[in-house]
Design an enzyme around this catalytic site. Structure first.
Site, short mmCIF file in Angstrom:
data_model
loop_
_atom_site.label_atom_id
_atom_site.label_comp_id
_atom_site.label_asym_id
_atom_site.label_seq_id
_atom_site.Cartn_x
_atom_site.Cartn_y
_atom_site.Cartn_z
N ASP A 32 13.79 -3.66 -0.97
CA ASP A 32 13.25 -5.11 -1.07
C ASP A 32 13.94 -6.12 -2.23
O ASP A 32 14.55 -7.30 -2.05
CB ASP A 32 12.01 -5.15 -1.34
CG ASP A 32 11.07 -4.76 -0.27
OD1 ASP A 32 11.55 -4.56 0.77
OD2 ASP A 32 9.92 -4.19 -0.32
N SER B 126 5.91 -10.04 -3.30
CA SER B 126 5.87 -9.39 -4.70
C SER B 126 7.43 -9.09 -5.22
O SER B 126 7.66 -9.52 -6.45
CB SER B 126 5.06 -8.21 -4.58
OG SER B 126 5.77 -7.16 -4.08
N ALA C 131 2.29 -10.49 4.17
CA ALA C 131 2.77 -10.32 5.32
C ALA C 131 3.85 -9.54 5.86
O ALA C 131 4.61 -9.61 6.80
CB ALA C 131 3.48 -11.89 5.62
#
Length: 390
Positions: free
Chosen positions: A180, A136, A131
């Site tokens: 991230d 991950s 999404a």
């Protein structure tokens, strides 16, 4: 049930399932959040600026070190059965599915010179897969946080960011930057993470939408994407070409004022890729300034401009994302954009709380009318970063 009570219950449940699966209690349970990127897309690997925040959806891992080199992995989701590997025999590219993320972390730690023993691991996660919310990296950050503590490695957050990036790049095969992991490892409740990807400098910026009468809606289009695909890699290659032709270390060093000169030096496609990065960096800085001086109600224009740039210059949107953004704006959102690496995934819509339901309803109707798969729509709030929860 409040957030702390829910986290405690989830940790107890995962620990009990671990003991039932592996025959002994785990050494602990660790969690790491997914992230939403408020603004700053594809700027991270160009040594630029990003503004993500950790979200209240997390990957949780129960883990126990072993006395041998065997690694046993199991998840509570998907149809992949138990995965077994040897810590001394990990090979990049040889593992498929979710198991490549924890194994990539173990491999990267070994490459860093650390002695990583075997371990048993049970993974659970409520970060939506595919999404654009970095499911991950949430797995990787939970695993590296656990192994750092249990092995006494003494790694800093900055170390863990670089090692998980190395795992992604060299073991998983995804040419991602450091945004991230930085959000997942360094996030804080009520704060966005203003990250300078050149030197990993972080400043926390208040993003308290609820206090301003706003909600941040995530619209998961259900269009799956993969960072390891050719689209992401080709965009990165275009950025590297643009930096090389312009004679700079990275596109971070190109300013908006330089774009006229860049247009004359670059082919049209490369120029559009460069223009997105340069203007997106500028939008991040404007957004940070607005949040600090005026609050979240004043950043909608930057979200809108970011989506246009990603759609037209970087060409990483898709019909579902464009429909989600346009419909949310028409129904009352004050700003909306796709978020994540692109080619699918999610959009975000900063919405007055009083208009939340009408935005939700309008997007669902629009997707149905277009014949698209029904989207999943939910709110997110800035949450704490990775850590031990049991």
């Amino acid at each position: 049930m409040n957030t702390t009570a829910r986290a405690d219950a989830q940790a107890r449940d995962l620990a009990a399932r671990f003991e039932e699966t592996f025959g002994a209690a785990p050494d602990g349970v660790w969690a790491a959040p997914g992230r939403v990127n408020l603004i700053g897309e594809h700027t991270d690997y160009n040594e630029g600026f990003v503004l993500p925040f950790a979200i209240d959806k997390r990957a949780r891992t129960a883990l126990r070190l072993r006395g041998d080199s065997t690694i046993r992995l199991l998840s509570t989701f998907g149809d992949q059965g138990p995965v077994q590997a040897d810590a001394a025999d990990l090979v990049p590219g040889a593992v498929k599915g979710w198991a490549k993320y924890p194994l990539g972390v173990a491999w990267a730690l070994q490459r860093h010179g650390l002695d990583v023993p075997g371990f048993d691991l049970l993974l659970d996660s409520d970060v939506p897969l595919g999404a654009g919310l970095s499911s991950s990296h949430a797995i990787e950050c939970a695993v590296i946080t656990a192994l750092n503590e249990l092995t006494g490695a003494g790694l800093s957050a900055e170390d863990m960011v670089r090692l998980t990036q190395h795992a992604e790049n060299a073991f998983v095969g995804a040419p991602t930057g450091i945004m991230d992991q930085s959000a997942s490892l360094r996030g804080a409740a009520g704060q966005a993470v203003f990250l300078d990807c050149r030197d990993q400098a972080v400043q926390l910026v208040p993003f308290e939408a609820q206090e301003s009468g706003l909600v941040l809606l995530v619209i998961d289009t259900k269009v799956s994407h993969s960072h390891a695909d050719g689209g992401y890699a080709s965009r990165r290659a275009s950025c590297e070409l643009g930096a090389d032709v312009l004679g700079v270390k990275a596109l971070r060093d190109v300013t908006v004022a330089d774009l006229d000169e860049a247009r004359a030096l670059l082919d049209p496609v490369t120029f559009r890729r460069v223009r997105h990065i340069v203007t997106e960096n500028h939008r991040v800085l404007l957004t940070v300034d607005a949040l600090r001086s005026q609050g979240p109600a004043h950043i909608g224009q930057f979200l809108d401009a970011s989506h246009v740039s990603m759609r037209d210059d970087f060409e990483i949107s898709c019909p579902e994302l464009d429909l989600a953004v346009a419909t949310a704006r028409a129904a009352g959102a004050i700003g909306a954009r796709m978020t994540g690496g692109g080619f699918g995934g999610s959009a975000i819509a900063l919405t007055p709380a009083r208009h939340e339901q009408q935005v939700r309803d309008a997007v669902v109707r629009a997707f149905a009318d277009a014949g698209f798969t029904a989207p999943d729509i939910f709110t997110v709030t800035p949450a704490a970063g990775a850590g031990r929860i049991s």
